[in-house]
Each structure stands twice: as structure tokens, then as C-alpha cells.
Write an enzyme that holds these catalytic residues in place. Structure first.
Site, PDB file in Angstrom:
ATOM      1  N   CYS A   2       0.886  -1.324  -0.153  1.00 22.82           N
ATOM      2  CA  CYS A   2      -0.031   0.086   0.116  1.00 22.82           C
ATOM      3  C   CYS A   2       0.891   1.269  -0.119  1.00 22.82           C
ATOM      4  CB  CYS A   2      -0.833   0.015   1.162  1.00 22.82           C
ATOM      5  SG  CYS A   2      -1.723  -1.379   1.431  1.00 22.82           S
ATOM      6  N   ARG A  27       4.014   1.207  -6.624  1.00 20.29           N
ATOM      7  CA  ARG A  27       3.877  -0.058  -5.624  1.00 20.29           C
ATOM      8  C   ARG A  27       2.792  -0.667  -5.901  1.00 20.29           C
ATOM      9  NH1 ARG A  27       6.517   1.964  -0.748  1.00 20.29           N
ATOM     10  NH2 ARG A  27       4.950   0.850   0.508  1.00 20.29           N
ATOM     11  N   TRP A  75      -3.163  -2.049  -1.660  1.00 16.40           N
ATOM     12  CA  TRP A  75      -2.910  -3.290  -2.118  1.00 16.40           C
ATOM     13  C   TRP A  75      -3.445  -4.197  -1.449  1.00 16.40           C
ATOM     14  CZ3 TRP A  75      -0.457  -5.833  -6.200  1.00 16.40           C
ATOM     15  CH2 TRP A  75       0.296  -6.982  -5.969  1.00 16.40           C
ATOM     16  N   ASN A 101      -0.702   0.503   5.939  1.00 16.42           N
ATOM     17  CA  ASN A 101       0.218  -0.275   5.209  1.00 16.42           C
ATOM     18  C   ASN A 101       0.777  -1.677   6.043  1.00 16.42           C
ATOM     19  OD1 ASN A 101       1.511  -1.807   3.095  1.00 16.42           O
ATOM     20  ND2 ASN A 101       3.402  -0.321   3.389  1.00 16.42           N
ATOM     21  N   GLY A 102       0.511  -2.766   5.714  1.00 10.84           N
ATOM     22  CA  GLY A 102       0.924  -4.056   6.418  1.00 10.84           C
ATOM     23  C   GLY A 102      -0.010  -4.917   6.731  1.00 10.84           C
ATOM     24  N   GLU A 483      15.194 -22.389 -13.973  1.00 15.55           N
ATOM     25  CA  GLU A 483      14.962 -20.984 -13.653  1.00 15.55           C
ATOM     26  C   GLU A 483      16.195 -20.170 -13.987  1.00 15.55           C
ATOM     27  OE1 GLU A 483      12.489 -19.146 -13.140  1.00 15.55           O
ATOM     28  OE2 GLU A 483      13.184 -17.493 -12.168  1.00 15.55           O
ATOM     29  N   LYS A 487      15.808 -17.061 -16.353  1.00 13.04           N
ATOM     30  CA  LYS A 487      16.195 -15.372 -16.136  1.00 13.04           C
ATOM     31  C   LYS A 487      17.451 -14.934 -17.231  1.00 13.04           C
ATOM     32  CE  LYS A 487      13.712 -14.165 -13.740  1.00 13.04           C
ATOM     33  NZ  LYS A 487      12.623 -15.162 -13.842  1.00 13.04           N
ATOM     34  N   GLU A 490      15.757 -14.335 -20.450  1.00 12.58           N
ATOM     35  CA  GLU A 490      14.693 -13.334 -20.983  1.00 12.58           C
ATOM     36  C   GLU A 490      15.300 -11.896 -20.616  1.00 12.58           C
ATOM     37  OE1 GLU A 490      11.422 -13.292 -18.289  1.00 12.58           O
ATOM     38  OE2 GLU A 490      12.351 -14.356 -16.587  1.00 12.58           O
ATOM     39  N   HIS A 506      23.227 -37.981 -22.612  1.00  7.69           N
ATOM     40  CA  HIS A 506      22.143 -38.466 -23.625  1.00  7.69           C
ATOM     41  C   HIS A 506      22.056 -37.334 -24.693  1.00  7.69           C
ATOM     42  CE1 HIS A 506      21.104 -41.717 -20.858  1.00  7.69           C
ATOM     43  NE2 HIS A 506      21.250 -40.802 -19.867  1.00  7.69           N
ATOM     44  N   LYS A 602       4.435  -8.456 -18.347  1.00  9.12           N
ATOM     45  CA  LYS A 602       4.583  -8.890 -16.865  1.00  9.12           C
ATOM     46  C   LYS A 602       3.577  -9.874 -16.748  1.00  9.12           C
ATOM     47  CE  LYS A 602       5.841  -9.282 -12.778  1.00  9.12           C
ATOM     48  NZ  LYS A 602       7.030  -9.913 -12.607  1.00  9.12           N
TER      49      LYS A 602
END
Ligand code: AGP
Length: 607
Positions: A2, A27, A75, A101-102, A483, A487, A490, A506, A602
């Protein structure tokens, strides 16, 4: 996360607050609101959706009369992103308005207690509990500072808040614990905000509020008090030299780097409300009274798919739950053999990925039970899942997903332990050991990230020329190899392949030559001897090797990158940021647009 902005001074407050909220939009949010006092009466204007919706509601001249107020972008963590749940929240008597916020972990019990005392609530949020509690204590004869102190002493969890009271319109109170709150010192005006960009155009003189401190600000004064005894605190102002853009990234060059370094805090947020330290138990309220899956199909895309693949090893090894992990775009177009006894877990940071959402809907058509593991509250996948578990990572801005995967892995590990305990196939001693590792992990990781970043910078010049890269791992490090390769691909546009190390002979080893380096994930575990022999095969063909390993693994490779010794599977949480930082520094070295890589979005909301 938030966004909070509060102003008290000599100028019309509303335009300053709205502009401040706009500078906090990065944010992430799903609703917004503002509150101010006029002629001894509180006005609260709030709306779901974007700030433009709020601005449309603020078209009266009245809103230019107030010279103080509080604003918020929400948020959502508790309660859907609706106008009712948007901040500011009012006390029942209409005297107080508060933004927060929290996460107030014990809000349910506090709310129940206040309801028993005759307080009525209007929202589903945890935040409303705080403003009602403060008003309750003031009604009992306490000063506002005393009421804040008594209320915060009952609150468990994290908070940053700003509060106004209708009879003292130019005074604003604030406090924080674990969520940031910064004071801005102006000339005849003062500010409070979650982040510096909100008031940076007006002042560069800031005061950082610390945990368990309360602030009381007026146009001419900023006073700080300790929460414990309400004793005054003196604190110097700090001069900020950032511009707005830099400030939104809190001084980091890119959101990706900021989010990589947020991971210790993300782990803490993931654990919040999910570990009962006194009873040494894992708490997953979303799964209370829910049967344990006899077997589980995990469906996801990209990084979320890698998190699911990583969790498969743990769910099968610790919770003895057979797991199949499928790429959503494959799962949705084939015969899935699901029925009403099936369990499907869909993993998605955004909660909007088209293929994953289609997988969820297919599973529900087959009457399967769907668990959604999401980061964005109220997203499509979150709303359509039968059971939704949020990863509490806060908004992830950079296209390359980093802290989201960390939060997914932590949450999946907690689920594994929760189900294993329910099946009574894990000892309390083992649970205690896992909990000890989990609660110390954030600090451990925090202590290593800067050195990791330095190591990545050192290695980049030696390897950024590569046309292709292998990432090799075994066991739970195989999904992490996938992963790492993703990264690098991309954001640096270097081709990279993640591979199960045992698969090299193989066929893929035919590719190895001095131009084709290998990044090996080689922790000192039972599979290290196997990885060592794979790496000898690579070296025999002139391939260069970076090994992410532990000091006593005694690997003979071109570059070793040491990680701290930790119990399986916690080494994963040191491997992940190393892979992220290597990809990040490589992309920087090659001059790529790290936060907005070419051709990528995104959230892939179309197939
Ligand atoms: C990860 O860095 C990528 N941006 C991408 O693979 C992403 O993980 C994938 O699109 C899934 O997104 P989701 O978690 O929001 O569903």
C-alpha cells in the site's frame, strides 16, 4: 504494498495528496482514498480502481479548502479490492480516519472483542480494527497518544499508519512496525509517506521513523515518541539527493534489483501469520478442515512452473504426496484424466496468466478441487480457485519474476510441512528444525546478498560473450537450473538451457566447447559426486564452468561461487538470488533493458 501520504501545512492538501499517491502508483494498488477534516467534520472519499476514479469524485471546490489530510493506495491483503475495503477507514463515531500499510495478524480476535463491546464494523479489512481500537480507548478517557499506544500494544503483525481526528484538523499521528514510514520536513508544512517519492518535490529533508515509534506532526512541528513509554525522541533530518525515479526504486538502478534485494523481507512476510512459534506449528488457515490431497497436479507457466517443479521433490519426499507438474499451455489442450477426486494446484504470481487460468477452468469443469497459489489479491485465478493461498510477496514490478518465486517456494514448503504434520509422518523435532531454519533464513540471506551481487559483477565480464549457456542441476536444483536459464534468456537475450545434469551424456554434451559455458548448481549434498562426474565430462571437452557450491565441496572448476552451508532444502534460497543476480549483471553488462525486456509482458493474459 500500500501507499500512504499525509500532509499538514498552509497549502490546499488534496492536490498534494493526489499527486503524492500518483508517485506511489509503482507500488501497485487496486483502490484509493483520501480523508480530511472540514468544520469539525471528517470527509472520506474513496473508490476501487485507479486514482483517476478517485479524482473524478473530488471535483467539488470543497476539497480545496482543507490544508491537511491523509491519502492511500491499497494493495489488498485482507478483503477484496472494493470501495468498502478501500482506505481511509473511519471509527464508528466518525471522529477518526486512518490509513494503513501492513498486515495485522490478530485482527480477527481484536475485531471479535470490539464487536462484543458494541462496536460495529463496515469492512472486511484488518485495518479497520486499528482505527476502531484507537477510538475505543479515546472514548475511555485516554489521550490520542495513549490510545495509540494501548492499541498498538495489542496488535500483532506489521503496520505503518497515519491518523487524523476531526477536532484537531492540522495534527496527524503516525506509527510503524516492519512497514516503512518516512516524515518529510517542510517550511511551515510537514509530510508523512510510505516512500520518499510521494513528497520529494516539496522537501528533500526527511526523518526516518523507526519501528515502535509514534509521530505527531503539525505544520510547524514534528514530534517523535517511543511506543513503550511515550518518551520524546530527538532525531536528525537526512538530506535526500535522489530524483523521483531513483526514489521509487529506493535508490536501486532497476525494480528487478530492488525486488531481488527485497527477498529477505518477502520471506518474513510469507511467514507472517503462518508459524505459531509458541506451539512450533505451521498454520495454514485456508486449509483448515480441508482434506489432504491423495495426489496433486500442479499447473503453471514460466517461473511459477519452476516453483511447482521444485515443490514436487519436497511434497513427494516429505509429505509423501505424489505430484505431477504440467506446463499450463500443454495441460489445457490434452486429456487430463481428472475427476471429482482430483486436486489441482495452479500457481501464478499475477493470477491472470491466460494458460494457467484456462487450466484452472478445465480442472473445475472436471469437478476437481482447485487450490490457487497467487500473489495478486482478487485476481481472476484467486477468485476462481476453490481454495486461495496468497504468497504475500507484494507487487512485483519487473517483468522478470524474482521475489515472487521465492515467495512461492516458501509457501509451498510451508504447505508441505503442514500436510506432512497432518499425515503424522513428520516428527515435532523435524518441524522444530524447519521452523528454526525458516525464521533465521531472512537474516542469513540478507547477510549474503551484497556479496552475491559483487560476485555476479566479477563473473559477468568473463561470461557475457557466451552465445549459449548450460545450467545444470540435480534433484531440487534441476528446477532451479531451469529458472537460472530462463532468467538469463529473458533479460540478457543469451540462449541458455536448464538441464538435469544426468541427462548431459544423452546428447547435449555434444554441444560443449570453449564457447559454451556451463553454470553448475553443485551444493554439497548426496548428489554432489554425480554432479562432479558430469562436470568432468564437460571439462574434458574444454567447456568452462561456473559452480555455485559450498566451500568444502572441493570442486575443480573455472569459477566457484560459494554459498553458506544450510540444511536441505534451504540452500535453494541462496541459489535462487545468485542465479537472478548473475542474469541481472549480465544483462546490465550487455546494456539490455532489464525491467522491460523486449517482446515480454509482466502478465501473459493472452495465449
Ligand atoms: C518469469 O520471469 C517470466 N516473467 C514468466 O515466465 C512468468 O513467470 C510467467 O509468465 C508466469 O506468470 P504468472 O506467475 O504471473 O502466472
Amino acid at each position: 504494498m500500500c501507499g500512504i501520504i499525509a500532509y499538514t501545512g498552509h497549502r490546499p492538501a488534496t492536490p498534494i495528496i493526489i499527486e503524492g499517491l500518483k508517485r506511489l502508483e509503482y507500488r501497485g494498488y487496486d483502490s484509493a482514498g483520501i480523508a480530511f477534516c472540514l468544520q469539525n467534520k471528517l470527509s472520506v472519499i474513496k473508490t476501487e480502481g485507479k486514482l483517476s476514479n478517485l479524482e473524478q469524485k473530488l471535483n467539488s471546490q470543497e476539497v480545496l479548502l482543507n490544508t491537511s489530510g491523509i491519502g492511500h493506495t491499497r494493495w489488498a491483503t485482507h478483503g477484496l479490492p472494493t470501495t468498502q475495503n478501500a482506505h481511509p477507514h473511519l471509527s464508528q463515531n466518525g471522529r477518526f480516519a486512518l490509513v494503513h500499510n501492513g498486515i495485522i495478524e490478530n485482527f480477527k480476535e481484536l475485531k471479535k472483542d470490539l464487536i462484543s463491546k458494541g462496536i460495529t464494523f463496515t469492512s472486511d479489512t484488518d485495518t479497520e480494527v486499528l482505527v476502531q481500537l484507537i477510538a475505543y480507548y479515546v472514548d475511555k478517557g485516554n489521550s490520542i497518544l495513549q490510545a495509540i499506544q494501548k492499541s498498538l500494544n495489542q496488535v500483532k503483525g506489521s503496520y505503518a499508519f497515519a491518523l487524523i481526528e476531526c477536532s484537531q484538523p492540522q495534527t496527524i499521528w503516525a506509527g510503524r512496525c516492519s512497514s516503512p514510514l518516512i516524515l518529510g520536513k517542510g517550511q511551515g508544512e510537514n509530510f508523512i509517506a510510505s516512500d520518499i517519492p510521494a513528497f520529494l518535490p516539496y522537501t528533500k529533508e526527511v526523518i526516518f521513523l523507526e519501528d515502535y515509534e509514534i509521530a505527531e506532526i503539525t505544520p510547524s512541528q514534528i514530534k517523535l515518541f517511543s511506543l513503550s513509554h511515550l518518551t520524546p525522541i530527538a532525531r536528525e533530518t537526512v538530506l535526500i539527493h535522489w530524483d523521483i525515479q531513483a526514489a521509487q526504486k529506493e535508490g536501486y538502478k532497476h525494480f528487478m534489483l530492488k525486488e531481488i534485494f527485497e527477498q529477505p523481507q518477502v520471506i518474513e512476510n510469507c511467514l507472517r501469520g503462518r508459524i505459531d512459534a509458541s506451539k512450533q506449528t505451521i498454520i495454514i488457515p485456508e486449509l483448515n478442515d480441508i482434506p489432504i490431497p491423495s495426489r496433486l497436479k500442479i499447473v503453471a507457466c514460466g517461473t511459477s512452473y519452476h516453483a511447482g517443479l521444485w515443490a514436487k521433490y519436497l511434497l513427494e519426499d516429505i509429505a509423501k504426496i505424489p505430484v505431477e507438474v504440467e506446463i499450463a499451455s500443454e495441460f489445457r489442450y490434452r486429456e487430463s484424466l481428472l475427476d471429482r477426486d482430483s486436486w489441482v494446484m495452479v500457481i501464478s504470481q499475477s493470477g491472470e496468466t491466460a494458460d494457467t487460468l484456462a487450466g484452472l477452468r478445465l480442472a473445475k469443469e472436471k469437478k476437481a478441487t482447485v487450490i490457487g497459489l497467487c500473489n495478486v489479491i482478487g485476481s481472476s485465478i484467486a477468485r476462481e480457485s476453490d481454495i486461495t493461498i496468497y504468497t504475500q510477496a507484494g507487487p512485483e514490478i519487473s517483468v522478470a519474476s524474482t521475489k515472487a518465486m521465492c515467495s512461492q517456494m516458501i509457501t509451498l514448503l510451508l504447505l508441505t510441512l503442514f500436510w506432512a504434520k497432518q499425515k503424522q509422518i513428520i516428527s515435532q523435532q523435524t518441524i522444530n528444525s524447519f521452523i528454526k531454519q525458516l525464521v533465521t533464513l531472512p537474516e542469513q540471506l540478507k547477510n549474503n546478498l551484497t556479496a552475491y551481487h559483487q560476485k555476479a559483477k566479477e563473473l559477468t565480464p568473463k561470461y557475457a560473450w557466451a552465445k549459449s549457456f548450460f545450467y545444470l542441476g540435480r534433484g531440487i536444483y534441476y528446477p532451479l537450473a531451469l529458472e537460472g536459464a530462463l532468467k538469463l534468456k529473458e533479460i540478457s537475450y543469451i540462449h541458455a538451457e536448464g538441464y538435469a545434469a544426468g541427462e548431459m551424456k544423452h546428447g547435449p554434451i555434444a554441444l560443449i566447447d570453449p564457447e559454451f559455458p556451463t553454470f553448475a548448481l553443485a551444493p554439497k549434498d548426496n548428489l554432489l559426486p554425480k554432479i562432479k562426474s558430469n562436470l568432468q565430462e564437460v571439462q574434458a571437452r574444454g567447456g568452462k564452468i561456473i559452480a555455485l557450491t559450498e566451500p568444502d565441496a572441493l570442486l575443480n572448476v573455472d569459477d566457484t561461487w560459494f554459498m553458506p552451508r544450510s540444511q536441505h532444502p534451504f540452500t535453494s534460497f541462496f541459489v535462487l538470488p545468485a542465479l537472478q543476480l548473475f542474469a541481472y549483471e549480465t544483462a546490465i553488462y550487455l546494456g539490455k533493458d532489464v525491467d522491460q525486456p523486449r517482446n515480454l509482458a509482466k502478465s501473459v493474459t493472452v495465449e
